[in-house]
Scaffold this active site. Structure first.
Site, PDB file in Angstrom:
ATOM      1  N   CYS A   1       2.638  36.310  -6.307  1.00 12.59           N
ATOM      2  CA  CYS A   1       3.477  36.261  -7.511  1.00 12.59           C
ATOM      3  C   CYS A   1       3.600  37.653  -8.118  1.00 12.59           C
ATOM      4  CB  CYS A   1       2.901  35.294  -8.544  1.00 12.59           C
ATOM      5  SG  CYS A   1       1.298  35.803  -9.198  1.00 12.59           S
TER       6      CYS A   1
ATOM      7  N   CYS B   1       0.609  38.768 -10.211  1.00  8.68           N
ATOM      8  CA  CYS B   1      -0.513  39.286  -9.413  1.00  8.68           C
ATOM      9  C   CYS B   1      -0.246  40.731  -9.004  1.00  8.68           C
ATOM     10  CB  CYS B   1      -0.715  38.429  -8.168  1.00  8.68           C
ATOM     11  SG  CYS B   1      -1.107  36.707  -8.528  1.00  8.68           S
TER      12      CYS B   1
ATOM     13  N   ASP C   1      30.423  37.408   6.060  1.00 13.29           N
ATOM     14  CA  ASP C   1      30.720  38.411   7.074  1.00 13.29           C
ATOM     15  C   ASP C   1      31.730  37.781   8.040  1.00 13.29           C
ATOM     16  OD1 ASP C   1      30.403  40.734   8.793  1.00 13.29           O
ATOM     17  OD2 ASP C   1      29.258  39.400  10.109  1.00 13.29           O
TER      18      ASP C   1
END
Length: 710
Positions: A14, A17, A394
């Site tokens: 995360c 963290c 694309d």
């Protein structure tokens, strides 16, 4: 001056963290400055910190550090990761504990030992961080989980506490594995470039690592070799496949003074190239930086539960404390009764159902999508897909099939179509050029044979065409430029107009003939995938208002393909950074854009979009890895299914959160009446968990309705 080093960090789950790790590293006495790049899983460190010191700074999350120069470690299966072993052991212990609970009771020493062991093995890191956060008054999900588990233990609900530990541990382990796998994509880009280059000096060839090659040195690139560095052709002619850079499906002829790019493939002739850019400054290196920068800007959206927990956690703690103390202190109530009610309040506040309300739905949906051929790398991408209202495609290999096909076979008046196809087969049957292969495929479809023709002396004109001797006569198939330069008298006004007309339709034109006369024309085009129009209509049904096509192709081809596919707008002749610009423009216009692509040239745009979707089996590794979602079967039909699944999943998540909070609110309303018992508290929590789980399981039944109807 302090040494600057970049390290690969394994184990981030995360952004919080990552921020904590960055703070810890900056506090090291021998570190001048440290900057964490969460999305790419890297940290830049100025100073003299050792790997041991960095790993100690990340011990709270069990982070592993290695120098970027050492490369990416091999990916290990989830079940073989040492970090996940405690989670699996804990899960087994929880199952054993619940079996014992129903057979010998929760208070039995064996049951208590098993549940406590499960909590310690699976949640010791959670407890350590949760207690630290509590001391610092930082209330996040780890704090919330720690308080809830301690509360469950205090009132003797060890089974529930152990279950909470294992659910949270498994969720983190899966999230960590998913993030590590996704980050490998950016680092894998450099494998597209050779590690060594053949340098020409004093008429001698010498192999050098590309990092040691300097600007101005001359390189030799033979057929079949990848170009190691950006440069300019000084000698030789060849066809170079630039699909990794431009996305163009047909090789580009490179002559003297033309530029070539690192990572592109030299297909035919020998080239001598003078180096124009160092390895770190190549076009491909810039693409890598674009990918990293774009991903870094895309900070993960905070989940509702995480935001809510900032208020929910301290509120529950405060409420439980007040329930325990206010009645006995101010109203002479019995301490035992209100401490019990306070602990029951903590159980009600246990976030078990709330915590799994989102991941249970997302994991179920991701499992469903995997069965339907769609790989989703994380919950936030599944969530974001439901809000997408603009999609950029694309062209080559995404909206189109990715290989040219013969669309027109036009013989001259003196030649039959069958005979023109026979010449096509005779000239092109041994060539590996995409145009030649397309012509041979066409002859096979038409059942063309060479009869008793004697075909000899094949000769390739690099970037121009191919010629052979057929029964002693010279026959070629070449580009219009080749014929105009070599045999200008063969092309009259009619054929020049016909060639121009075909090219304006977005087709590539080649001519067949001899020195004396023209035999006819072959026109080729990379055709739109079958069913594309139906896919786009379905996407509009799901709220997609803008459908754009992005390509490096020339304008005529792009417009023709875009019109046939049914897109809203066409953007042609784009380089990778220009594709990113289109995505950013869509964002500025208020759209939530997704990008669908399959090539290295799509990687920056895939990263810059809110959701990047890769075409799976034909997609290059980097596009597949950089993207957030992959269509494994190369089927655009999966896009409408994906959007429908996302919208359904978000509805289920909202229902889950409502269920879990409503039941808790009902239980908490019993506190002032003194009616909240431990059994009601447990029922409210387990009941909410059960409702959330069963509701989420409905997502497993969602089918690919588009596929069924078509």
């Amino acid at each position: 001056m302090n040494k600057k080093e970049t390290y690969i960090v394994q184990g981030f789950t995360c952004a919080n963290c990552a921020s904590q790790f960055e703070r810890n590293v900056n506090e090291l006495h021998n570190v001048e400055h440290a900057k964490v790049h969460f999305s790419s899983g890297k940290i830049d460190v100025e100073g003299s910190a050792t790997i041991e010191q960095l790993e100690k700074a990340g011990a709270f999350e069990g982070l592993k550090i290695r120098k970027e120069a050492e490369g990416v470690p091999e990916s290990r299966p989830f079940w073989k990761s040492k970090r996940n072993i405690p989670v699996m052991i804990s899960a087994i212990l929880v199952i054993i504990g619940w079996v014992l609970l129903f057979n010998i009771g929760e208070g039995h020493p064996f049951t208590v030992i098993i549940f406590l062991s499960a909590m310690v093995i699976g949640g010791y890191q959670l407890f350590i961080q949760g207690v630290k956060n509590l001391v610092r008054l930082q209330f996040d999900m780890k704090t919330l989980m720690t308080i809830a588990i301690i509360g469950a233990v205090l009132i003797g609900e060890l089974g529930e506490g152990a279950l909470v530990v294992i659910l949270f541990a498994i969720s983190e382990a899966l999230e960590r594995y998913s993030m590590d796998q996704a980050r490998r994509s950016i680092r894998s880009l450099m494998t597209k470039v050779p590690k060594e280059a053949i340098v020409l000096g004093n008429d001698e060839e010498q192999k050098k690592p590309i990092a040691e090659v300097q600007i101005g040195e001359h390189l030799i690139i033979r057929p079949g070799e990848k170009i190691p560095l950006d440069g300019k052709v000084v000698k030789g002619t060849s066809a170079v496949n630039e699909a990794p850079i431009t996305g163009e499906s047909i090789p580009i002829t490179k002559l003297k003074d033309d530029h070539v790019y690192a990572g592109t493939l030299n297909e035919e002739g020998v080239l001598e190239v003078v180096v124009m850019k160092l390895a770190n400054d190549s076009t491909l290196a810039k693409i890598i930086h674009l990918v990293e920068d774009a991903q870094e800007e895309r900070a993960p959206a905070q989940q509702f539960v995480d935001r809510f927990a900032k208020y929910y956690t301290p509120a529950i703690i405060l409420l439980a404390f007040l329930v325990m103390t206010v009645p006995p202190l101010f109203f002479a109530a019995a301490w035992s009764e209100w401490v019990y009610l306070g602990l029951a309040t903590l159980v009600v506040g246990c976030p078990c159902a709330l915590v799994i309300s989102t991941p249970v739905a997302i994991v179920t949906a991701i499992g469903n999508s995997a069965k339907n051929g769609v790989l989703i790398k994380g919950g936030m991408y599944l969530e974001q897909m439901g809000s997408v209202n603009a999609i950029a495609f694309d062209k080559t290999g995404t909206l189109t099939r990715g290989m040219p096909e013969v669309t027109d076979v036009i013989p001259t008046e003196s030649m039959s179509k069958e005979e023109l196809l026979r010449y096509g087969l005779a000239v092109e049957r041994y060539s590996t050029h995409p145009i030649a292969e397309a012509i041979v495929r066409k002859t096979n479809q038409e059942g063309t044979t060479l009869l008793n023709w004697q075909v000899e002396r094949s000769e390739a004109y690099t970037g121009k065409g191919m010629a052979v001797e057929i029964n002693g006569a010279f026959v070629y198939i070449g580009s219009p430029n080749f014929v105009e330069e070599s045999y200008p008298d063969l092309l009259n006004g009619y054929w020049l107009d016909k060639i121009d007309e075909l090219q304006k339709q977005g087709k590539t034109v080649v001519l067949a003939g001899s020195e004396e006369k023209l035999f006819g024309v072959f026109a080729l085009r990379d055709e739109v995938r079958k069913g594309t129009d139906g896919v786009l209509q379905k996407l509009r049904h799901y709220g997609v208002k803008e459908i754009a096509m992005l390509t490096g192709d020339q304008t005529y081809t792009a417009q023709a393909i875009g019109e046939k596919a049914g897109v809203t707008t066409v953007h042609s002749e784009l380089l990778p950074e220009q594709k990113v610009n289109v995505i950013m423009t869509l964002k500025k216009q208020g759209f939530t854009p997704a990008m669908v692509g399959d090539g290295i040239n799509d990687a920056p745009a895939l990263a810059a979009s809110d959701v990047g979707v890769a075409m799976g089996t034909v997609g290059t590794d980097v596009a597949l890895e950089t993207a957030d979602i992959a269509l494994m079967g190369d089927r655009l039909e999966k896009l409408p299914y994906l959007m429908g699944l996302s919208k359904k999943t978000m509805a289920v998540i909202k229902q889950n959160i409502t269920f879990s909070l409503a039941l808790k609110a009902f239980a908490l309303l019993l506190v002032p009446l003194g009616m909240l018992t431990l059994w009601i508290a447990i029922f409210a929590d387990i009941g909410a968990t059960l409702l959330v789980t069963l509701n989420s399981m409905r997502l497993m039944k969602m089918k690919d309705q588009f596929e069924q109807k078509h």
